[in-house]
Structures are given as structure tokens and as C-alpha cells.
Motif scaffolding. Structure first.
Motif, mmCIF file in Angstrom:
data_model
loop_
_atom_site.group_PDB
_atom_site.id
_atom_site.type_symbol
_atom_site.label_atom_id
_atom_site.label_comp_id
_atom_site.label_asym_id
_atom_site.label_seq_id
_atom_site.Cartn_x
_atom_site.Cartn_y
_atom_site.Cartn_z
ATOM 1 N N ASP A 1 1.191 -1.491 0.113
ATOM 2 C CA ASP A 1 0.265 0.164 0.369
ATOM 3 C C ASP A 1 1.283 1.169 0.500
ATOM 4 O O ASP A 1 0.373 2.439 -0.495
ATOM 5 N N ASP A 2 2.031 1.049 0.470
ATOM 6 C CA ASP A 2 2.537 2.264 1.091
ATOM 7 C C ASP A 2 3.793 2.547 0.343
ATOM 8 O O ASP A 2 4.135 3.376 0.171
ATOM 9 N N VAL A 3 4.487 1.631 -0.725
ATOM 10 C CA VAL A 3 5.659 1.745 -1.486
ATOM 11 C C VAL A 3 5.375 0.976 -3.191
ATOM 12 O O VAL A 3 5.350 2.193 -4.184
ATOM 13 N N VAL A 4 4.605 -0.413 -2.895
ATOM 14 C CA VAL A 4 4.897 -0.491 -4.865
ATOM 15 C C VAL A 4 3.815 0.099 -5.496
ATOM 16 O O VAL A 4 3.842 0.353 -6.687
ATOM 17 N N ARG A 5 2.279 -0.407 -4.630
ATOM 18 C CA ARG A 5 1.286 0.076 -5.180
ATOM 19 C C ARG A 5 1.023 1.867 -6.086
ATOM 20 O O ARG A 5 1.245 2.289 -7.081
ATOM 21 N N PRO A 6 1.991 2.667 -5.031
ATOM 22 C CA PRO A 6 1.728 4.032 -5.424
ATOM 23 C C PRO A 6 3.402 4.076 -6.290
ATOM 24 O O PRO A 6 2.752 4.994 -7.217
ATOM 25 N N ALA A 7 3.915 3.481 -6.250
ATOM 26 C CA ALA A 7 5.387 3.654 -7.320
ATOM 27 C C ALA A 7 4.187 2.939 -8.904
ATOM 28 O O ALA A 7 4.303 3.954 -9.996
ATOM 29 N N VAL A 8 3.985 1.854 -9.043
ATOM 30 C CA VAL A 8 2.764 1.540 -9.963
ATOM 31 C C VAL A 8 2.302 2.289 -10.927
ATOM 32 O O VAL A 8 2.283 2.750 -11.747
#
Length: 335
Positions: free
Chosen positions: A185-192
């Protein structure tokens, strides 16, 4: 459509049992003792309706042509079921095992995805052309053997850079077994999502991911210990340092790495805290595993969740038992 529950390839016998109870996807990684596309061929032949693919194949160990031709061959045998998952692999593996360049892995992987897709989308009678930073294609294929093949291409992405590349150039991302709710939620999805803003792609972006799963109703402590060892083994790799810092796990990870250097596998497992196990794995009894899955609702990958038994210092027989035990968890993932 909801999440599909799958598993890494357990062999034809258990796969048939899994398909019969509603498991809808199988994947294969690769290592020195199993090659991804050979195993994917076995998966295509032994399944009837499940999605099947690599998660992941080593990206730089093959040319774009080799990746695309393998996918094209297998997609013809299983139309609409095959996906292609690629991962950059560790720098030292690329350098020392494959003897190939692996500098600037994010940019190199993105370029490879574009080149692979050029081959997958090649039409009969048209010259196949691509010019990128690392790969170039100029192929005049006169034989009428091409034609567009729509095989989803996903990237194994852990840190922000590769996750953004997955959003920018790929059809989806494949999450690692270490992924937690916070990391998704805090790293991967925002980066995608950031990568998607830099792309003109409009198709829905896929999320696949592994979930370390070890269930044994007769010896739950052993199952938890196997999950701890798997977590510890993964965290010996410094690539995951940003993840460790994000969770505040520097102290236990330093301890497990010291134990690893001295060959103390039990010490590695002991350094993994209960907090880490609860955030990362699904393990123990069936009842406990179901509770852990319920607690992780929303933190599993949105499209395909692979219930993956530990492999570090786990025998083939015990892995098979873990695969079979996970068959009873499908409805818990969907609930």
C-alpha cells in the motif's frame, strides 16, 4: 472479478487436485535445477483451464526473441491462458552465472519488455523493427508464421524503481513473498501508479504475488519454523534493505544475516520476530492460517495470489504436503 487463488507449480498430480477445487493459476520460477519455459510447457500440458506462466523467468538470461518465441509457442497450445513474468535477477547472478551485462537493471528491463512485445505483436508480412537503448531488432521474416499474440507481460518488482517500470511498460507486477500490507500500500502500489501516469497504456494493470504459506495441523510449530527460515533466507539479500528500513526491522535482520554468515540456520529462523511472521506469512494450523488470511484482507495481490510453500531447507515430500494443505485455504482467500 476478484482475486484468483493459485500456487507455484506443484506437479501434475497436485495441480489436478488444485484445479478441481477452484485454483485458477499456476506459475513457475527458475533456478539452476529447473528452467522456466521447459516447466511452463509441462504446466500447459497438465492443466485445462488455469492461467499458467513464469513468475519469474530471468530476464537477461535470454534475448527478447527467445522469451517471445517461447511464449508464442506455448500460447498456441493454451490460448488465453499463458502469461509471461520477467525478473531482472541479482546482479551477481547475471554477471557470474549468465555472463551478461546487468547494469542499470530498471532501464534494461523496461527496454527488454518493449522488445519482447515487439516480437509478440509482430504481424505477417511486416518487418519486425525495434530500436531501444539496449536492444535492437530489424528482422525481415518472410515465412508466414507471425501474427499478433496477446500474452500479458508482467515484471517482478520489489523496490520503487522496478515497480514504477512495471506500471510504465508492463501489463502487471508480480509481488515477492515478502510483501506486507504496508509494502503493497505504501510503496509498491504508489510506484506502479506513478509509472502508469508516464505511460499511454489504458488496460487494467494486473497484480500477481506470492504468499509464503506453510500449514500443518499435526505439526504447526514445524510449519511456522519453516516459514521463519524462508523469511530469513530471503532477507539475507541486501536488495531488500529499503524494505527492512521501511518496517523498522534492522535489528532482527542484522542478527539473521550474522547467523547466515556462520551457517547457523536455526539462528536465522530464531531472529525472525513474531511481528515479521504475522505481517509476511500464512502458517501454523489450518484454522490459524485462515485467521491470518482474514487479517490480511486487502493486502493480498488484487488479481492472483500464489500460496507458496517454503522451499529453503524443505524436502520435496514436505513441500508436497504443504501444497495439499493449502488446498483448503482457497475459500479463505476469497471470503
Amino acid at each position: 472479478m476478484g482475486v484468483t487463488v493459485g500456487m507455484p507449480w506443484p506437479g501434475a498430480e497436485i495441480a489436478a487436485e488444485a484445479e478441481a477445487v477452484g485454483f485458477g493459476a499456476f506459475c513457475t520460477g527458475e533456478f539452476v535445477d529447473h528452467e522456466a519455459y521447459a516447466r511452463l510447457g509441462e504446466m500447459v500440458g497438465a492443466t485445462s483451464s488455469a492461467r499458467v506462466g513464469t513468475a519469474i523467468a530471468y530476464a537477461f538470461a535470454r534475448t527478447p526473441y527467445a522469451h517471445a518465441t517461447a511464449a508464442r509457442t506455448l500460447a498456441a497450445r493454451a490460448p488465453g491462458r499463458v502469461f509471461l513474468g520477467l525478473g531482472s535477477g541479482a546482479f551477481t547472478i547475471n554477471r557470474d552465472w549468465f555472463g551478461v551485462p546487468a547494469d542499470r537493471p530498471v532501464a534494461r528491463t523496461a527496454d527488454l519488455v518493449r522488445a519482447v512485445r515487439t516480437w509478440l505483436h509482430a504481424e505477417n508480412g511486416e518487418r519486425v523493427r525495434y530500436e531501444g537503448e539496449f536492444y535492437s531488432i530489424d528482422a525481415d521474416v518472410r515465412a508466414p508464421v507471425l501474427g499478433r499474440v496477446d500474452v500479458p507481460v508482467l515484471l517482478g518488482g520489489f523496490n520503487k524503481g522496478m515497480a514504477a517500470a512495471a506500471g510504465r511498460v508492463a501489463d502487471g507486477i508480480i509481488g515477492h513473498g515478502l510483501f506486507t500490507r504496508s509494502w503493497w500500500d505504501d510503496v509498491v502500489r504508489p510506484a506502479v501508479a506513478k509509472g502508469r501516469t508516464e505511460s499511454d497504456r489504458v488496460e487494467p494493470h494486473l497484480e500477481h504475488g506470492w504468499v509464503i504459506t506453510a500449514v500443518d495441523d499435526e505439526a504447526p510449530e514445524r510449519a511456522v519454523a519453516d516459514a521463519r527460515r524462508m523469511i530469513a533466507f530471503y532477507l539475507t539479500v541486501k536488495t531488500y534493505d529499503p524494505y527492512v528500513a521501511h518496517h523498522g526491522w534492522e535489528e532482527p535482520v542484522a542478527a539473521l544475516r550474522a547467523a547466515f554468515r556462520s551457517g547457523d540456520t536455526e539462528g536465522m529462523a530464531a531472529a525472525v520476530t513474531d511481528e515479521m511472521v504475522e505481517a509476511i506469512a500464512v502458517c501454523g494450523t489450518t484454522a490459524t492460517a485462515r485467521e491470518m488470511l482474514a487479517a490480511r484482507a486487502g493486502s493480498l495481490p488484487a488479481d492472483v495470489a500464489y500460496l507458496a510453500p517454503p522451499s529453503f531447507m524443505v524436502s520435496g515430500r514436505r513441500k508436497a504436503a504443504y501444497f495439499r494443505a493449502s488446498l483448503g485455504l482457497r475459500d479463505a482467500v476469497l471470503s
